[in-house]
Design a protein around this motif. Sequence first.
Motif, mmCIF file in Angstrom:
data_model
loop_
_atom_site.group_PDB
_atom_site.id
_atom_site.type_symbol
_atom_site.label_atom_id
_atom_site.label_comp_id
_atom_site.label_asym_id
_atom_site.label_seq_id
_atom_site.Cartn_x
_atom_site.Cartn_y
_atom_site.Cartn_z
ATOM 1 N N ASP A 1 -12.485 6.696 1.029
ATOM 2 C CA ASP A 1 -12.627 7.778 0.300
ATOM 3 C C ASP A 1 -12.953 7.560 -1.213
ATOM 4 O OD1 ASP A 1 -12.090 9.556 2.853
ATOM 5 O OD2 ASP A 1 -9.981 9.891 1.570
ATOM 6 N N TRP A 2 -12.198 6.426 -1.508
ATOM 7 C CA TRP A 2 -12.568 7.032 -3.348
ATOM 8 C C TRP A 2 -13.636 5.753 -3.281
ATOM 9 C CZ3 TRP A 2 -13.222 2.074 -6.534
ATOM 10 C CH2 TRP A 2 -13.509 2.520 -7.921
ATOM 11 N N CYS B 1 0.559 -1.198 0.183
ATOM 12 C CA CYS B 1 0.100 -0.191 -0.237
ATOM 13 C C CYS B 1 0.736 1.387 0.446
ATOM 14 C CB CYS B 1 -0.845 0.135 1.338
ATOM 15 S SG CYS B 1 -1.581 -1.530 1.085
ATOM 16 N N SER C 1 -0.029 6.669 -4.329
ATOM 17 C CA SER C 1 -0.096 7.795 -3.462
ATOM 18 C C SER C 1 -1.776 8.037 -2.943
ATOM 19 C CB SER C 1 0.369 8.976 -4.261
ATOM 20 O OG SER C 1 1.608 8.863 -4.031
ATOM 21 N N THR C 2 -2.611 7.136 -4.485
ATOM 22 C CA THR C 2 -4.512 7.900 -4.265
ATOM 23 C C THR C 2 -5.461 6.499 -4.259
ATOM 24 O OG1 THR C 2 -4.780 7.906 -5.708
ATOM 25 C CG2 THR C 2 -3.897 9.912 -4.847
ATOM 26 N N GLY C 3 -6.015 6.421 -3.720
ATOM 27 C CA GLY C 3 -6.755 5.768 -3.900
ATOM 28 C C GLY C 3 -7.494 4.962 -5.673
ATOM 29 N N ASP C 4 -7.121 5.664 -5.857
ATOM 30 C CA ASP C 4 -7.583 5.486 -7.385
ATOM 31 C C ASP C 4 -6.396 4.978 -8.152
ATOM 32 O OD1 ASP C 4 -10.007 7.275 -7.579
ATOM 33 O OD2 ASP C 4 -8.761 9.078 -8.799
ATOM 34 N N GLU C 5 -5.104 5.267 -7.710
ATOM 35 C CA GLU C 5 -4.215 4.352 -8.093
ATOM 36 C C GLU C 5 -3.972 3.018 -7.900
ATOM 37 O OE1 GLU C 5 -0.182 5.961 -6.988
ATOM 38 O OE2 GLU C 5 -0.452 7.773 -8.614
ATOM 39 N N SER D 1 -16.539 8.097 -3.124
ATOM 40 C CA SER D 1 -16.894 8.936 -3.693
ATOM 41 C C SER D 1 -17.681 8.099 -5.125
ATOM 42 C CB SER D 1 -14.966 9.216 -4.571
ATOM 43 O OG SER D 1 -15.470 10.680 -5.628
ATOM 44 N N LEU E 1 -6.083 4.261 1.432
ATOM 45 C CA LEU E 1 -6.132 4.863 1.163
ATOM 46 C C LEU E 1 -8.285 4.841 -0.066
ATOM 47 C CD1 LEU E 1 -3.132 4.407 -0.881
ATOM 48 C CD2 LEU E 1 -3.350 5.853 0.232
ATOM 49 N N THR E 2 -8.296 4.137 0.174
ATOM 50 C CA THR E 2 -9.081 3.398 -0.908
ATOM 51 C C THR E 2 -10.752 3.644 -0.098
ATOM 52 O OG1 THR E 2 -9.978 1.152 -0.392
ATOM 53 C CG2 THR E 2 -8.329 1.619 -2.180
#
Length: 215
Positions: free
Chosen positions: A73-74, A31, A35-39, A77, A70-71
């Motif tokens: 918030d993803w 993990c 850097s982001t949940g999208d990645e 969204s 990370l995910t």
Amino acid sequence: MLKKMFAVGLLSLGMVAGGASAVSADEDKDCGDFSTGDEVMQYWNDNNFSAENDPDRLDNDSDGQPCENLTEDWEASEEQESNSEETSESSESAVSNDKDCDSFENHEEVMAFWYENGYDENNDPHDLDRDNDNLPCEVSQSEWDSFVADKEDGSESNSSDEDTSSESDKEASAEQGEEGGELPDTSSNNPLMMLAGLIVSAGAGLFLILKKQLT
């Protein structure tokens, strides 16, 4: 000589093992590499990973969601986008038989539709008044004022006609009541008086006949 060959063989074997380990370490993801949940989700979906197929051990609790820190918030969204789409679909279906300015042949039809439904700049489900000036499909202010005046005059005229008709009915009823009212004091329904009237009439007729014979 044999010792040198053995030493070289061990060295070569160590180098191969070290290289393989380095390659394996480079391919392995955790993990912290994202850097982001999208990645994370892009990597996860591109490799068709799942709770049962997680070679990088990104989903430690095996719930199908990798790197939850990370995910989270993803995922929220994604739910918001889904709710937004549902709201949009609901909004579109709420306006049945949606109209636009091209649906009308002339300004008269537009104004009639607008007036009869009680629309205004704050209540415009068909979006006919895009500049919010209470004039649908860019009709002029004079056109609208004239149309409303005609409508209101017509309503007042119909109301006046109904009142006049009601008064006429009342007068007719009153006249009918008078025709069926009591007889005046000069009239009588006494049989003796009626007989006396007949005798007087007969006498007057006989007198006229005799007078003609004498002359």
